[in-house]
Design a protein around this motif. Structure first.
Motif, PDB file in Angstrom:
ATOM      1  N   ILE A 142       5.757 -85.245 -60.844  1.00 56.00           N
ATOM      2  CA  ILE A 142       4.425 -84.779 -61.221  1.00 56.00           C
ATOM      3  C   ILE A 142       3.606 -84.578 -59.953  1.00 56.00           C
ATOM      4  O   ILE A 142       3.599 -85.435 -59.065  1.00 56.00           O
ATOM      5  N   VAL A 143       2.923 -83.438 -59.884  1.00 51.99           N
ATOM      6  CA  VAL A 143       2.083 -83.099 -58.729  1.00 51.99           C
ATOM      7  C   VAL A 143       0.675 -82.790 -59.217  1.00 51.99           C
ATOM      8  O   VAL A 143       0.490 -82.185 -60.276  1.00 51.99           O
ATOM      9  N   ALA A 144      -0.323 -83.216 -58.452  1.00 49.10           N
ATOM     10  CA  ALA A 144      -1.722 -82.957 -58.803  1.00 49.10           C
ATOM     11  C   ALA A 144      -2.478 -82.526 -57.557  1.00 49.10           C
ATOM     12  O   ALA A 144      -2.236 -83.035 -56.461  1.00 49.10           O
ATOM     13  N   GLY A 145      -3.401 -81.588 -57.724  1.00 47.02           N
ATOM     14  CA  GLY A 145      -4.210 -81.131 -56.611  1.00 47.02           C
ATOM     15  C   GLY A 145      -3.509 -80.077 -55.769  1.00 47.02           C
ATOM     16  O   GLY A 145      -2.342 -79.748 -55.987  1.00 47.02           O
ATOM     17  N   SER A 146      -4.243 -79.526 -54.797  1.00 47.19           N
ATOM     18  CA  SER A 146      -3.700 -78.496 -53.919  1.00 47.19           C
ATOM     19  C   SER A 146      -4.164 -78.741 -52.493  1.00 47.19           C
ATOM     20  O   SER A 146      -5.361 -78.884 -52.240  1.00 47.19           O
ATOM     21  N   PRO A 147      -3.239 -78.765 -51.518  1.00 50.86           N
ATOM     22  CA  PRO A 147      -3.634 -79.029 -50.136  1.00 50.86           C
ATOM     23  C   PRO A 147      -4.466 -77.920 -49.509  1.00 50.86           C
ATOM     24  O   PRO A 147      -5.096 -78.138 -48.474  1.00 50.86           O
ATOM     25  N   GLY A 151      -1.650 -85.249 -54.709  1.00 48.24           N
ATOM     26  CA  GLY A 151      -0.743 -86.375 -54.846  1.00 48.24           C
ATOM     27  C   GLY A 151       0.547 -85.976 -55.527  1.00 48.24           C
ATOM     28  O   GLY A 151       0.624 -84.966 -56.235  1.00 48.24           O
ATOM     29  N   ASP A 152       1.582 -86.785 -55.301  1.00 53.78           N
ATOM     30  CA  ASP A 152       2.891 -86.580 -55.905  1.00 53.78           C
ATOM     31  C   ASP A 152       3.363 -87.895 -56.512  1.00 53.78           C
ATOM     32  O   ASP A 152       3.140 -88.967 -55.949  1.00 53.78           O
ATOM     33  N   TYR A 153       4.035 -87.782 -57.642  1.00 49.54           N
ATOM     34  CA  TYR A 153       4.606 -88.954 -58.312  1.00 49.54           C
ATOM     35  C   TYR A 153       6.043 -88.641 -58.700  1.00 49.54           C
ATOM     36  O   TYR A 153       6.325 -87.622 -59.336  1.00 49.54           O
ATOM     37  N   LEU A 154       6.951 -89.505 -58.322  1.00 48.80           N
ATOM     38  CA  LEU A 154       8.368 -89.413 -58.688  1.00 48.80           C
ATOM     39  C   LEU A 154       8.704 -90.662 -59.484  1.00 48.80           C
ATOM     40  O   LEU A 154       8.725 -91.770 -58.944  1.00 48.80           O
ATOM     41  N   VAL A 211      -6.274 -89.939 -56.861  1.00 52.60           N
ATOM     42  CA  VAL A 211      -5.692 -88.744 -57.472  1.00 52.60           C
ATOM     43  C   VAL A 211      -5.228 -89.104 -58.864  1.00 52.60           C
ATOM     44  O   VAL A 211      -4.449 -90.045 -59.049  1.00 52.60           O
ATOM     45  N   SER A 212      -5.702 -88.369 -59.872  1.00 53.01           N
ATOM     46  CA  SER A 212      -5.273 -88.555 -61.253  1.00 53.01           C
ATOM     47  C   SER A 212      -4.300 -87.439 -61.630  1.00 53.01           C
ATOM     48  O   SER A 212      -4.563 -86.270 -61.365  1.00 53.01           O
ATOM     49  N   PHE A 213      -3.210 -87.817 -62.271  1.00 49.59           N
ATOM     50  CA  PHE A 213      -2.139 -86.874 -62.571  1.00 49.59           C
ATOM     51  C   PHE A 213      -2.184 -86.438 -64.035  1.00 49.59           C
ATOM     52  O   PHE A 213      -2.643 -87.187 -64.901  1.00 49.59           O
ATOM     53  N   PRO A 214      -1.672 -85.237 -64.342  1.00 49.77           N
ATOM     54  CA  PRO A 214      -1.605 -84.794 -65.741  1.00 49.77           C
ATOM     55  C   PRO A 214      -0.695 -85.697 -66.562  1.00 49.77           C
ATOM     56  O   PRO A 214       0.257 -86.281 -66.034  1.00 49.77           O
TER      57      PRO A 214
END
Length: 402
Positions: A121-126, A246-249, A176-179
């Motif tokens: 899951i990825v959230a936001g844009s650099p 942010g990234d979540y694995l 950072v909050s993820f979908p």
């Protein structure tokens, strides 16, 4: 303050919370830029196997995690916070705390599903130059900054979408909050986002993404009191900070995570071990000693990253830029060197005093060679490269249902 913020943003924000420390501070991103040295430095929490390539067989054998529950071999990362020293050098800002909320903002009476292993899951844009909700009309939580003022000026302790223009007397928290709605079939997607969705304001998921999951809220707090506010910047060179992402694995023991999500004692929006009534499912799995002694097993890029000594440039193609003055330059006139990947040269206790008895206690893997490291041939990279790898579909299992 955090509870009030979440209450304002989320319909029914029951949650449990896991504390952590850093496992890595390096240019690696196995989701967006797999198999290569990534475009900018990330601060990383979680499993000791984190590196440039995600391999489920490797993750399943991780020796430890910096998360309090060792059955959680997930990783979480965001761009590191740096300071421009004003003399042509940059330093990494020491970390005060790191935490992950698992928020249940689901509609009452419906069940949230545990993440399948390998879900990304990825959230936001650099490259963001202003704050724009991730999906207008949806609840996208908060991607931004909150100052902690150590009681000196509570009026400044509010969330904002960019790096504050005043000094945070205690620390600055990046969040950072993820979908939290999944399409039920893809562990990833070509853009790393389209297999997930944020929720509608009433807490429901869209028909295209019908599987409700927990919302991950990743927070890292940095000791910023000693630095001028206008000298802080992300590792992407972003001085404004709108490009926080942010990234979540996910790599939990799925049965344990589902049990925690189904346990009403695990929904207090506080540390799960706060008292005897909180999160009975995870309470017996707490292992602070393992979390705090966990060290990275994987190899890292052989380059200095500003932890143990100042660096002359932010690694990668990341000259400082200001969103108020235009978009980030996409290329560098001279391609930055690409380091080899190898073993960490040392493990460094990353806090202001480098005191092994002071939080965070985890030793961060670093390369501390002061001469230019050997480089390898690799195409020039920018802050954002979309992987050309095809998304992976889940295999049917007893742990989740489509």
């Amino acid at each position: 303050m955090k509870a009030a913020l979440l209450s304002a943003l989320l319909p029914a924000a029951d949650a449990f919370l896991l504390m952590s420390q850093l496992i890595a501070h390096e240019r690696a991103d196995p989701i967006v830029q797999p198999d290569i040295v990534s475009g900018h430095i990330h601060d990383v929490l979680g499993a000791s196997t984190f590196g440039v390539t995600f391999n489920p067989d490797v993750w399943s054998k991780a020796k430890c995690s910096t998360m309090q529950v060792q059955e959680n071999k997930s990783n979480y990362w965001m761009p590191a916070l740096h300071v421009d020293n004003g003399n042509g050098t940059f330093s990494a800002v020491p970390v005060k705390e790191a935490r992950v909320y698992y928020l249940n903002n689901n509609v009452a009476g419906t069940r949230v599903k545990a993440f399948p292993q390998g879900l990304r899951i990825v959230a936001g844009s650099p490259l963001a130059t202003e704050y724009v909700p991730a999906q207008p009309g949806y609840v996208d939580g908060n991607i931004g900054y909150t100052c902690q003022m150590a009681g000196t000026d509570p009026s400044k302790e509010h969330w904002q979408p960019s790096i504050p223009d005043f000094v945070c007397k205690d620390f600055l928290r990046l969040s950072v909050s993820f979908p939290s709605c999944w399409n039920g079939k893809d562990l990833d997607s070509a853009d790393h986002k389209s297999h997930m969705s944020y929720r509608f304001s009433n807490g429901t998921c869209p028909e295209t993404h019908p599987v409700p999951t927990m919302q991950i809220d990743l927070e890292i707090g940095y000791y910023t009191a000693d630095y001028p506010a206008d000298k802080l910047l992300l590792s992407t060179g972003d001085r404004a900070g709108f490009g926080l992402h942010g990234d979540y694995l996910s790599f939990w023991d799925v049965n344990l995570l589902q049990a925690a999500l189904d346990d009403s004692t695990c929904q207090h929006r506080e540390n799960i071990f706060g008292d005897a009534a909180q999160c009975q499912t995870l309470k017996s799995h707490r292992n602070d000693a393992a979390a705090q002694s966990c060290k990275l097993e994987a190899n890292i890029p052989q380059e200095n990253t500003g932890i143990d000594a100042p660096i002359n440039a932010l690694p990668g193609c990341n000259k400082p830029w200001d969103a108020q003055k235009g978009e980030k330059p996409q290329t560098c006139s001279v391609a930055p060197p690409v380091p080899q990947i190898g073993k960490a040269s040392s493990f460094y206790n990353f806090n202001p005093d480098h005191n092994p008895n002071k939080n965070p206690r985890t030793d961060v893997a670093i390369f501390s060679g002061f001469n230019p490291a050997p480089t390898v041939s690799q195409p020039a990279i920018t802050s954002l490269v979309t992987s050309t790898k095809q998304p992976t579909k889940t295999q049917p299992s007893k742990h989740h249902h489509h």
